[in-house]
Design a protein around this motif. Structure first.
Motif, PDB file in Angstrom:
ATOM      1  N   SER A 107       0.839  -1.214   0.000  1.00 21.26           N
ATOM      2  CA  SER A 107       0.000   0.000   0.000  1.00 21.26           C
ATOM      3  C   SER A 107       0.867   1.255   0.000  1.00 21.26           C
ATOM      4  O   SER A 107       0.597   2.220  -0.743  1.00 21.26           O
ATOM      5  N   ALA A 108       1.900   1.252   0.828  1.00 20.07           N
ATOM      6  CA  ALA A 108       2.791   2.415   0.893  1.00 20.07           C
ATOM      7  C   ALA A 108       3.494   2.631  -0.443  1.00 20.07           C
ATOM      8  O   ALA A 108       3.615   3.776  -0.918  1.00 20.07           O
ATOM      9  N   TYR A 109       3.932   1.557  -1.060  1.00 24.56           N
ATOM     10  CA  TYR A 109       4.630   1.697  -2.340  1.00 24.56           C
ATOM     11  C   TYR A 109       3.682   2.157  -3.443  1.00 24.56           C
ATOM     12  O   TYR A 109       4.038   2.991  -4.285  1.00 24.56           O
ATOM     13  N   LYS A 110       2.456   1.607  -3.423  1.00 25.72           N
ATOM     14  CA  LYS A 110       1.463   2.033  -4.422  1.00 25.72           C
ATOM     15  C   LYS A 110       1.142   3.520  -4.241  1.00 25.72           C
ATOM     16  O   LYS A 110       0.954   4.246  -5.233  1.00 25.72           O
ATOM     17  N   ALA A 111       1.089   3.962  -2.992  1.00 26.15           N
ATOM     18  CA  ALA A 111       0.819   5.381  -2.735  1.00 26.15           C
ATOM     19  C   ALA A 111       1.964   6.245  -3.273  1.00 26.15           C
ATOM     20  O   ALA A 111       1.729   7.319  -3.861  1.00 26.15           O
ATOM     21  N   LYS A 112       3.198   5.800  -3.079  1.00 29.60           N
ATOM     22  CA  LYS A 112       4.353   6.542  -3.616  1.00 29.60           C
ATOM     23  C   LYS A 112       4.284   6.616  -5.136  1.00 29.60           C
ATOM     24  O   LYS A 112       4.551   7.656  -5.738  1.00 29.60           O
ATOM     25  N   LEU A 113       3.954   5.471  -5.746  1.00 24.14           N
ATOM     26  CA  LEU A 113       3.852   5.446  -7.204  1.00 24.14           C
ATOM     27  C   LEU A 113       2.743   6.384  -7.682  1.00 24.14           C
ATOM     28  O   LEU A 113       2.909   7.125  -8.669  1.00 24.14           O
ATOM     29  N   GLY A 114       1.619   6.337  -6.988  1.00 28.80           N
ATOM     30  CA  GLY A 114       0.490   7.201  -7.358  1.00 28.80           C
ATOM     31  C   GLY A 114       0.844   8.667  -7.211  1.00 28.80           C
ATOM     32  O   GLY A 114       0.470   9.499  -8.047  1.00 28.80           O
ATOM     33  N   ALA A 115       1.565   9.008  -6.150  1.00 27.30           N
ATOM     34  CA  ALA A 115       1.966  10.401  -5.934  1.00 27.30           C
ATOM     35  C   ALA A 115       2.929  10.864  -7.018  1.00 27.30           C
ATOM     36  O   ALA A 115       2.965  12.050  -7.380  1.00 27.30           O
ATOM     37  N   ALA A 116       3.710   9.899  -7.546  1.00 33.40           N
ATOM     38  CA  ALA A 116       4.659  10.248  -8.607  1.00 33.40           C
ATOM     39  C   ALA A 116       4.002  10.171  -9.980  1.00 33.40           C
ATOM     40  O   ALA A 116       4.667  10.417 -10.997  1.00 33.40           O
TER      41      ALA A 116
END
Length: 158
Positions: A68-77
């Motif tokens: 979830s944290a990594y997906k959020a980082k990807l989404g923010a980028a």
């Protein structure tokens, strides 16, 4: 002089009765100990399985949080977790989790095997002890019979 064979007979019968009672008591004790060993084994297995399930649950929660944290980082980028390096990282996290889970299951299986070996060893030791006691009782019974027959033979000769 006729009292000697009677006394010897009574003593032999009493000895035989005592040996039978002793053997029965030993068998009951062995059966109770085997049941206690089995109950302890069952409880240890249940405890090991619960510990494994708890560890697997924690690891799965950790994986979900990491993903979830990594997906959020990807989404923010502005990147998609379904393609490219994002997908590779998520797959890597899943593979790490799967490897850790496999390791935990193998460790649990080894622990369960060790528990089983322990209970089997205790049961075998108990059976050997019972067998040894039974052999001693048989030897004592034969000794009593020999004593009886020699005493009876002596009184007949007199």
């Amino acid at each position: 002089m006729e009292v000697t064979p009677i006394i010897t007979t009574v003593a032999s019968l009493a000895s035989s009765w005592y040996m039978k009672e002793s053997a029965d008591t030993q068998k009951k004790a062995l059966k109770a100990e085997r049941a206690a060993n089995q109950k302890k084994y069952d409880l240890d297995v249940a405890q090991a399985k619960l510990a494994l399930a708890e560890e697997q649950r924690k690891n799965l929660n950790l994986l979900t949080q990491q993903q979830s944290a990594y997906k959020a980082k990807l989404g923010a980028a502005g990147m998609s977790p379904k393609s490219g390096s994002g997908e590779a990282v998520l797959e890597s996290l899943q593979k790490e989790h799967d490897a850790e889970d496999k390791y935990l299951v193998n460790q649990a299986n080894i622990s369960l095997e060790a528990l089983l070996n322990g209970i089997n060893a205790r049961n075998t030791q108990n059976l050997l002890s019972l067998s040894s006691a039974s052999s001693r009782n048989t030897a004592n019974a034969l000794n009593s019979i020999n004593t009886f027959t020699s005493a009876a033979g002596r009184s007949v000769l007199k």
